[in-house]
Design a protein around this motif. Structure first.
Motif, PDB file in Angstrom:
ATOM      1  N   GLY A  31      49.312  84.028  60.708  1.00 43.29           N
ATOM      2  CA  GLY A  31      50.250  83.648  61.748  1.00 43.29           C
ATOM      3  C   GLY A  31      49.844  82.429  62.533  1.00 43.29           C
ATOM      4  N   GLU A  32      48.640  81.916  62.293  1.00 40.41           N
ATOM      5  CA  GLU A  32      48.183  80.736  63.003  1.00 40.41           C
ATOM      6  C   GLU A  32      48.701  79.474  62.320  1.00 40.41           C
ATOM      7  OE1 GLU A  32      43.981  80.913  63.135  1.00 40.41           O
ATOM      8  OE2 GLU A  32      43.893  82.717  64.357  1.00 40.41           O
ATOM      9  N   THR A  33      48.653  78.361  63.042  1.00 41.17           N
ATOM     10  CA  THR A  33      49.030  77.081  62.444  1.00 41.17           C
ATOM     11  C   THR A  33      47.831  76.149  62.315  1.00 41.17           C
ATOM     12  OG1 THR A  33      49.654  76.221  64.620  1.00 41.17           O
ATOM     13  CG2 THR A  33      51.399  77.182  63.267  1.00 41.17           C
ATOM     14  N   SER A  34      46.656  76.612  62.712  1.00 45.32           N
ATOM     15  CA  SER A  34      45.445  75.821  62.534  1.00 45.32           C
ATOM     16  C   SER A  34      44.872  76.110  61.153  1.00 45.32           C
ATOM     17  CB  SER A  34      44.420  76.161  63.613  1.00 45.32           C
ATOM     18  OG  SER A  34      44.073  77.533  63.552  1.00 45.32           O
ATOM     19  N   ASN A  35      43.896  75.310  60.750  1.00 44.56           N
ATOM     20  CA  ASN A  35      43.310  75.464  59.427  1.00 44.56           C
ATOM     21  C   ASN A  35      41.814  75.674  59.546  1.00 44.56           C
ATOM     22  OD1 ASN A  35      45.869  74.762  58.167  1.00 44.56           O
ATOM     23  ND2 ASN A  35      45.457  72.731  58.998  1.00 44.56           N
ATOM     24  N   GLN A  40      39.102  68.238  56.811  1.00 44.77           N
ATOM     25  CA  GLN A  40      39.118  67.061  57.665  1.00 44.77           C
ATOM     26  C   GLN A  40      40.366  67.097  58.557  1.00 44.77           C
ATOM     27  OE1 GLN A  40      38.192  63.205  55.867  1.00 44.77           O
ATOM     28  NE2 GLN A  40      37.715  64.291  53.980  1.00 44.77           N
ATOM     29  N   ARG A  41      40.186  66.721  59.803  1.00 41.53           N
ATOM     30  CA  ARG A  41      41.290  66.828  60.761  1.00 41.53           C
ATOM     31  C   ARG A  41      42.531  66.069  60.311  1.00 41.53           C
ATOM     32  NH1 ARG A  41      39.856  66.095  66.965  1.00 41.53           N
ATOM     33  NH2 ARG A  41      38.725  67.970  66.363  1.00 41.53           N
ATOM     34  N   LYS A  42      42.332  64.920  59.652  1.00 35.05           N
ATOM     35  CA  LYS A  42      43.484  64.120  59.242  1.00 35.05           C
ATOM     36  C   LYS A  42      44.311  64.808  58.160  1.00 35.05           C
ATOM     37  CE  LYS A  42      40.973  61.299  55.825  1.00 35.05           C
ATOM     38  NZ  LYS A  42      40.627  59.905  55.439  1.00 35.05           N
ATOM     39  N   TYR A  43      43.737  65.834  57.499  1.00 37.53           N
ATOM     40  CA  TYR A  43      44.469  66.549  56.459  1.00 37.53           C
ATOM     41  C   TYR A  43      44.985  67.908  56.921  1.00 37.53           C
ATOM     42  CZ  TYR A  43      42.510  63.066  53.295  1.00 37.53           C
ATOM     43  OH  TYR A  43      42.167  61.881  52.683  1.00 37.53           O
ATOM     44  N   ALA A  44      44.867  68.202  58.204  1.00 30.85           N
ATOM     45  CA  ALA A  44      45.272  69.510  58.706  1.00 30.85           C
ATOM     46  C   ALA A  44      46.738  69.566  59.111  1.00 30.85           C
ATOM     47  CB  ALA A  44      44.404  69.897  59.911  1.00 30.85           C
ATOM     48  N   GLN A  45      47.394  68.406  59.188  1.00 29.56           N
ATOM     49  CA  GLN A  45      48.771  68.355  59.667  1.00 29.56           C
ATOM     50  C   GLN A  45      49.729  68.091  58.507  1.00 29.56           C
ATOM     51  OE1 GLN A  45      49.339  69.217  62.822  1.00 29.56           O
ATOM     52  NE2 GLN A  45      47.105  69.402  63.027  1.00 29.56           N
ATOM     53  N   ARG A  46      50.619  69.019  58.264  1.00 29.74           N
ATOM     54  CA  ARG A  46      51.534  68.897  57.125  1.00 29.74           C
ATOM     55  C   ARG A  46      52.411  67.654  57.178  1.00 29.74           C
ATOM     56  NH1 ARG A  46      56.266  73.162  55.435  1.00 29.74           N
ATOM     57  NH2 ARG A  46      56.381  72.667  53.200  1.00 29.74           N
ATOM     58  N   PRO A  47      53.039  67.297  58.312  1.00 31.35           N
ATOM     59  CA  PRO A  47      53.873  66.091  58.314  1.00 31.35           C
ATOM     60  C   PRO A  47      53.119  64.826  57.896  1.00 31.35           C
ATOM     61  CG  PRO A  47      54.352  67.415  60.241  1.00 31.35           C
ATOM     62  CD  PRO A  47      53.135  68.026  59.596  1.00 31.35           C
ATOM     63  N   GLN A  48      51.882  64.669  58.351  1.00 32.89           N
ATOM     64  CA  GLN A  48      51.091  63.505  57.952  1.00 32.89           C
ATOM     65  C   GLN A  48      50.777  63.541  56.459  1.00 32.89           C
ATOM     66  OE1 GLN A  48      47.638  62.894  60.465  1.00 32.89           O
ATOM     67  NE2 GLN A  48      48.764  63.484  62.303  1.00 32.89           N
ATOM     68  N   ASN A  49      50.419  64.722  55.966  1.00 39.26           N
ATOM     69  CA  ASN A  49      50.126  64.849  54.543  1.00 39.26           C
ATOM     70  C   ASN A  49      51.345  64.517  53.691  1.00 39.26           C
ATOM     71  OD1 ASN A  49      47.509  65.708  55.117  1.00 39.26           O
ATOM     72  ND2 ASN A  49      48.043  67.875  55.034  1.00 39.26           N
ATOM     73  N   ILE A  50      52.494  65.042  54.083  1.00 37.06           N
ATOM     74  CA  ILE A  50      53.710  64.824  53.307  1.00 37.06           C
ATOM     75  C   ILE A  50      54.129  63.351  53.361  1.00 37.06           C
ATOM     76  CG2 ILE A  50      56.173  65.331  53.171  1.00 37.06           C
ATOM     77  CD1 ILE A  50      54.418  67.534  52.027  1.00 37.06           C
ATOM     78  N   HIS A  51      54.017  62.730  54.520  1.00 41.52           N
ATOM     79  CA  HIS A  51      54.377  61.305  54.615  1.00 41.52           C
ATOM     80  C   HIS A  51      53.519  60.474  53.667  1.00 41.52           C
ATOM     81  CE1 HIS A  51      55.895  57.652  56.652  1.00 41.52           C
ATOM     82  NE2 HIS A  51      54.700  57.178  56.344  1.00 41.52           N
ATOM     83  N   ARG A  52      52.227  60.734  53.644  1.00 44.08           N
ATOM     84  CA  ARG A  52      51.318  59.998  52.761  1.00 44.08           C
ATOM     85  C   ARG A  52      51.700  60.235  51.298  1.00 44.08           C
ATOM     86  NH1 ARG A  52      47.273  62.713  53.864  1.00 44.08           N
ATOM     87  NH2 ARG A  52      46.713  61.628  55.768  1.00 44.08           N
ATOM     88  N   CYS A  53      51.975  61.486  50.955  1.00 39.34           N
ATOM     89  CA  CYS A  53      52.284  61.817  49.562  1.00 39.34           C
ATOM     90  C   CYS A  53      53.671  61.315  49.163  1.00 39.34           C
ATOM     91  CB  CYS A  53      52.182  63.326  49.362  1.00 39.34           C
ATOM     92  SG  CYS A  53      50.485  63.953  49.533  1.00 39.34           S
ATOM     93  N   TRP A  54      54.624  61.335  50.074  1.00 39.18           N
ATOM     94  CA  TRP A  54      55.951  60.774  49.800  1.00 39.18           C
ATOM     95  C   TRP A  54      55.824  59.287  49.466  1.00 39.18           C
ATOM     96  CZ3 TRP A  54      60.539  63.456  49.531  1.00 39.18           C
ATOM     97  CH2 TRP A  54      61.713  62.711  49.532  1.00 39.18           C
ATOM     98  N   ASN A  55      54.991  58.580  50.227  1.00 33.83           N
ATOM     99  CA  ASN A  55      54.742  57.167  49.941  1.00 33.83           C
ATOM    100  C   ASN A  55      54.106  56.979  48.571  1.00 33.83           C
ATOM    101  OD1 ASN A  55      55.821  56.380  52.365  1.00 33.83           O
ATOM    102  ND2 ASN A  55      53.951  55.498  53.193  1.00 33.83           N
ATOM    103  N   ARG A  56      53.165  57.829  48.232  1.00 30.83           N
ATOM    104  CA  ARG A  56      52.478  57.675  46.952  1.00 30.83           C
ATOM    105  C   ARG A  56      53.423  57.961  45.783  1.00 30.83           C
ATOM    106  NH1 ARG A  56      46.240  59.797  48.086  1.00 30.83           N
ATOM    107  NH2 ARG A  56      45.810  58.210  49.659  1.00 30.83           N
ATOM    108  N   PHE A  57      54.291  58.941  45.946  1.00 29.33           N
ATOM    109  CA  PHE A  57      55.306  59.162  44.920  1.00 29.33           C
ATOM    110  C   PHE A  57      56.220  57.949  44.802  1.00 29.33           C
ATOM    111  CE2 PHE A  57      54.398  63.502  43.906  1.00 29.33           C
ATOM    112  CZ  PHE A  57      55.100  63.732  42.733  1.00 29.33           C
ATOM    113  N   SER A  58      56.601  57.388  45.941  1.00 24.54           N
ATOM    114  CA  SER A  58      57.505  56.233  45.932  1.00 24.54           C
ATOM    115  C   SER A  58      56.880  55.045  45.226  1.00 24.54           C
ATOM    116  CB  SER A  58      57.869  55.842  47.369  1.00 24.54           C
ATOM    117  OG  SER A  58      58.544  56.906  48.030  1.00 24.54           O
ATOM    118  N   LEU A  59      55.565  54.894  45.319  1.00 19.77           N
ATOM    119  CA  LEU A  59      54.876  53.758  44.713  1.00 19.77           C
ATOM    120  C   LEU A  59      54.508  53.998  43.251  1.00 19.77           C
ATOM    121  CD1 LEU A  59      52.486  52.805  47.651  1.00 19.77           C
ATOM    122  CD2 LEU A  59      54.457  51.496  46.862  1.00 19.77           C
TER     123      LEU A  59
END
Length: 261
Positions: A31-35, A40-59
């Protein structure tokens, strides 16, 4: 200058919006949203992860960003699973791989970054975060387990420095390896890993390197092997695959796409 170096991951590359359903926070089984603290803190947030991966798919894989041509997509060292979340959104059949982190050089000579592929003398009882590594290779836990379970992502656990992998010949259409091959073995043997990707894939292989880690820059043999691998990837033409594009990341040519002949 930094903004230019990271624009491929963080920039607004195209006008195509990311679906809202991929931008909600991770909701873990407790039930928590922390990991777990190891991530690494930069990989704990889903929106940031998805934005990075969406860009990589686009490229790298814009041909997969449609709902009418499902393919089998396999990712090595999938981590938080963001690349596979994007692939699954477009209807592809996805599978990820992960294993224990073994890149710390403490104690000495215990980092997977300098072992040879299939090194029988390499052994670790725990990973970099103290997670036990069963000696039979049947790992049950790894740093991103809670996120992977939260997004219900299919995963197979095996040590990527040991080949052949437990996957059938041509069992996947697309094989992705993003910022991970450095963790498997010494760069002298990275091409063996790419050859293994060719055995598994039918259509496309994408490999993205990290820049040279600072501690490796003082090792001339490692540096020479790193650059030799990059040159080999730029000219890759074997196992039924040819390099069809090279990509700049962090102001260096670090990304490579191989396509079946």
């Amino acid at each position: 200058m930094r903004a230019q170096r990271v624009v491929a991951d963080k920039g607004a590359l195209f006008d195509r919006p990311i679906p809202d359903e991929l931008l909600t926070p991770y909701v873990l089984k407790d039930g928590e949203t922390s990991n777990r603290r190891e991530i690494q803190r930069k990989y704990a947030q889903r929106p940031q992860n998805i934005h990075r991966c969406w860009n990589r798919f686009s490229l790298y894989l814009p041909e997969l960003m449609y709902h009418d041509a499902p393919q089998r997509v396999f990712e090595m060292s999938t981590g938080h699973g963001g690349m596979l979340e994007v692939a699954r959104y477009f209807g592809h059949e996805v599978l990820g791989n992960d294993f224990a982190n073994m890149v710390s050089d403490s104690p000495a000579d215990s980092s997977a970054t300098h072992r040879r592929a299939n090194d029988e003398n390499f052994s670790r009882s725990v990973d970099d975060y103290g997670i036990p590594i069963p000696q039979d290779g049947a790992a049950k836990d790894w740093p991103y387990r809670r996120i992977i379970e939260a997004i219900d992502m299919p995963i197979t656990l095996f040590d990527a420095g040991k080949i052949p992998y437990p996957l059938d010949d041509k069992s996947q259409d697309v094989v992705i390896c993003m910022q991970a091959i450095e963790h498997y073995c010494h760069p002298d043997d990275w091409m063996l890993i790419v050859d293994e990707f060719c055995r598994i894939a039918t259509k496309t292989i994408v490999v993205l390197l990290n820049p040279l880690f600072p501690r490796f820059k003082t090792d001339p043999d490692y540096v020479a092997s790193f650059h030799a691998f990059r040159a080999g990837m730029q000219n890759y033409r074997k196992n039924g695959f040819t390099t069809t594009s090279c990509h700049i990341h962090w102001a260096e040519p670090l990304g490579f796409k191989l396509t079946a002949n």
